[in-house]
Design an enzyme around this catalytic site. Structure first.
Site, PDB file in Angstrom:
ATOM      1  N   ASP A 228       0.266   3.476  -5.186  1.00  0.00           N
ATOM      2  CA  ASP A 228      -0.257   1.655  -5.093  1.00  0.00           C
ATOM      3  C   ASP A 228      -0.753   1.621  -3.803  1.00  0.00           C
ATOM      4  OD1 ASP A 228       0.385  -0.819  -6.617  1.00  0.00           O
ATOM      5  OD2 ASP A 228       1.828  -1.311  -4.905  1.00  0.00           O
TER       6      ASP A 228
ATOM      7  N   THR B  54      -4.898  -3.606  -6.634  1.00  0.00           N
ATOM      8  CA  THR B  54      -4.959  -3.586  -5.033  1.00  0.00           C
ATOM      9  C   THR B  54      -6.040  -2.568  -4.411  1.00  0.00           C
ATOM     10  OG1 THR B  54      -3.121  -2.289  -4.877  1.00  0.00           O
ATOM     11  CG2 THR B  54      -2.985  -4.451  -4.985  1.00  0.00           C
ATOM     12  N   THR B  55      -5.961  -1.459  -5.203  1.00  0.00           N
ATOM     13  CA  THR B  55      -6.766  -0.267  -4.766  1.00  0.00           C
ATOM     14  C   THR B  55      -8.220  -0.597  -4.791  1.00  0.00           C
ATOM     15  OG1 THR B  55      -5.157   1.113  -5.006  1.00  0.00           O
ATOM     16  CG2 THR B  55      -7.071   2.273  -4.725  1.00  0.00           C
TER      17      THR B  55
ATOM     18  N   ASP C 145       4.085  -3.823 -11.492  1.00  0.00           N
ATOM     19  CA  ASP C 145       2.654  -4.027 -11.614  1.00  0.00           C
ATOM     20  C   ASP C 145       2.552  -4.474 -13.058  1.00  0.00           C
ATOM     21  OD1 ASP C 145       2.113  -3.448  -9.222  1.00  0.00           O
ATOM     22  OD2 ASP C 145       0.670  -1.802  -9.386  1.00  0.00           O
TER      23      ASP C 145
END
Ligand code: ATP
Ligand code: MG
Length: 559
Positions: free
Chosen positions: A68, A101-102, A397
């Site tokens: 994550d 997010t990545t 998530d």
């Protein structure tokens, strides 16, 4: 230090405290961009279903295993101010959309990387920033245009998006089973409004317990507390529970300052102890008089008080978390009382059943059949502690993604299809712009393509080959052409049912653009003497300011 002083009539005037550090212009920009790129580089290999996981060890030796983006950056001990801004990107993305997010960090890194190329060619950062803002507007417009509205009457797309999100995490083997639980949980807390749904992820309690396996993860209609009943003589199961929620301690207050009691005869000791006992007994009698048969206390409960309650058949739990107390209040309709004197029967909450059950090696308390049926707990089970922790993050998530879709029922397909489509639109759009801004919009398009490249690289595919095939496909109007990482080729991602909420993709564009433009706008870094200095560009070497990242500047594949 020359940068911190000025010459007046040959006498240097010091403006900044000695030891202050200042870097300006290209030096400052280069330092910042390098640091931000390093951060982006560090999460690259975690992107997508074929991405790798990271093992992070903190200063206490605690190990976290995750893929994550937000967690990776959170756990890294980052010190450089520009690098910290990249961590903020991940945080914003996580807060606003919960997923992506990545991707946001990778795109921000690429935007900065390519901007540097233009700055080297003497394009002023302001022009790049303007171009990036225009490109972002166009990107958002394109996303709205290609997004598919979905009908929430069927849970189809809710499940598909949850599956996609968990498909890129360690929990992927159980993604269908977990998606089912996540969708059910979110739907039971969501409120229907005039024009859709309103949902809050925090209304779903996620509790974890190591033991058994992922497929034993369950959805419980009610609240599960990671607490056992305080006294062995108390009942372990109470039906039709009337629950007192207390934020007061059931102990005799100890004086804050040392107090001395002078006792002159054995009678006095006895009287003193009797007095203490009476006070506790009064407290308990007060609670029982309201009709409560379960007590959940946020503070401690004295042994004697436990004994009194057990004799009256009351079940009690102590030291409950504040967040759990709030959830319990909402679920049972009870009121949290901090002054025992004020407790009345109207403050009690109601639940059909409160029961202590053995779960794994421990005991947990289940509060089911609550007054408010909109209270659910996902009890995450997995073989090891690190697996349960990562599963909890992935489930979080997925809950966010389902919420996103409930609140804005539109999806796009994944596997870099939307990013490639935007890139293709931006290239055409750039033709309508003048001069250097055109270049900025073009590099924005290239930066978005990094998602396709990274997904391919992580799947061990020929990224250059895939990218050119994707460009051709999108030129031909195949909107959902993306990287099928399983089959290792370009494919229609909508046909493969890889869907993601529009909200996630929009937020990626917003977060990445904001961070990149913010960093590009800086051309002067003044660090006070107390702070460690930020890094100088290579050549000047990296001074201690890089802290934990010392020496990693611009090194790809450092992890
Ligand atoms: N089956 C699939 N085939 C191809 N691409 C996929 C598939 N499933 C997901 N993806 C893509 O993988 C990317 C998401 O990867 P990942 O979940 O690792 O990162 P993220 O969502 O950007 O960040 P994070 O989940 O860490 O917050 C998206 O671009 C998504 O479209
Ligand atoms: Mg994801």
């Amino acid at each position: 230090m020359s940068t911190a002083s000025s010459q007046a009539g040959g006498i240097p005037i010091m403006v900044l405290r000695e030891g202050s550090n200042r870097s300006r212009g290209r030096d400052a920009q280069h330092g910042n961009i390098t640091a931000a790129k390093v951060v982006a580089e560090s999460v690259r290999s975690a992107l997508g279903p074929k991405g790798m996981d990271k093992m992070l060890v903190d200063s206490f030796g605690d190990v976290t295993i995750t893929s994550d983006g937000r967690t990776i950056l959170d756990e890294m001990d980052i010190q450089h101010p520009a690098a910290k801004m990249m961590v903020e990107v991940a945080k914003t993305q996580d807060k606003e959309a919960g997923d992506g997010t990545t991707s946001a960090v990778i795109i921000a890194g690429e935007l900065l990387n390519r901007a540097e190329g233009l700055i080297d060619k003497n394009v002023h950062p302001t022009i790049i920033i303007d171009g990036y803002r225009k490109a972002a507007d166009k990107a958002l417009e394109t996303l709205e245009k290609i997004a598919l509205p979905v009908d929430l009457k069927s849970q189809d797309y809710l499940k598909k998006t949850a599956i996609t999100t968990m498909g890129s995490k360690i929990v992927a083997e159980q993604k269908e089973y977990l998606a089912d639980i996540v969708v059910k949980a979110m739907l039971s807390v969501a409120e229907k409004t005039e024009n859709g749904f309103k949902a809050d992820v925090d209304d779903v309690k996620v509790e974890k317990k190591t033991g058994e396996s992922l497929s034993d993860t369950t959805l419980i209609n009610g609240i599960v507390l990671d607490k056992e009943v305080v006294h062995s003589g108390m009942p372990k199961r109470i039906e039709k529970a009337k629950i007192a929620l207390l934020d007061a301690s059931l102990e005799n207050e100890k004086p804050e300052i040392d107090a001395k009691i002078n006792i002159e005869s054995p009678d006095q000791i006895e009287a003193f102890l009797a007095q203490e006992e009476t006070m506790l007994r009064n407290m308990i009698d007060k609670i029982i008089a309201t009709g409560a048969n379960v007590v959940v206390c946020q503070k401690g409960i004295d042994d004697l008080a436990q004994h009194f309650m057990s004799r009256k058949g009351v079940m009690a739990i102590r030291r409950a978390k504040k967040s759990d107390m709030e959830k319990l209040a909402r679920a049972t309709g009870g009121k949290i009382i901090s002054n025992l004197e004020a407790l009345t029967k109207d403050d009690l909450g109601y639940a059909g059943l409160v029961e202590e059950r053995r779960t794994g090696d421990d005991k947990m308390t289940y509060i089911e059949g609550c007054k408010n049926p909109k209270s659910v707990t996902i009890l995450v089970r997995a073989g090891t502690q690190r697996m349960t922790a990562e599963a909890e993050r992935s489930i979080h998530d997925a809950l966010c993604v389902v919420r996103d879709l409930l609140e804005e029922p539109k999806v796009v397909a994944g596997g870099s299809a939307p990013e490639m489509e935007i890139a293709s639109v931006l290239r055409k759009y750039s033709q309508t712009l003048a001069g250097r801004e055109q270049l900025a919009v073009q590099i924005y398009a290239e930066s978005l393509e990094s998602i396709a490249t990274t997904l391919s690289e992580n799947a061990g595919l020929d990224a250059v080959d895939i990218l050119s095939q994707l460009r051709v496909a999108h030129e031909k109007g195949q909107t959902w052409a993306g990287v099928d990482v399983v089959a290792g080729k370009v494919a229609d991602m909508a046909k493969l049912s890889v869907f993601e909420p529009l909200a996630v993709k929009k937020q990626i564009i917003k977060s990445a653009t904001e961070a990149a433009t913010l960093i590009l706008k800086i051309d002067d870094i003044i660090s006070s003497a107390k702070m460690k200095s930020p890094p100088m560009p290579p050549g000047g070497g990296m001074p201690g300011g890089m802290g934990g990242m010392g020496g990693m500047g611009g090194m790809p594949g450092m992890m």
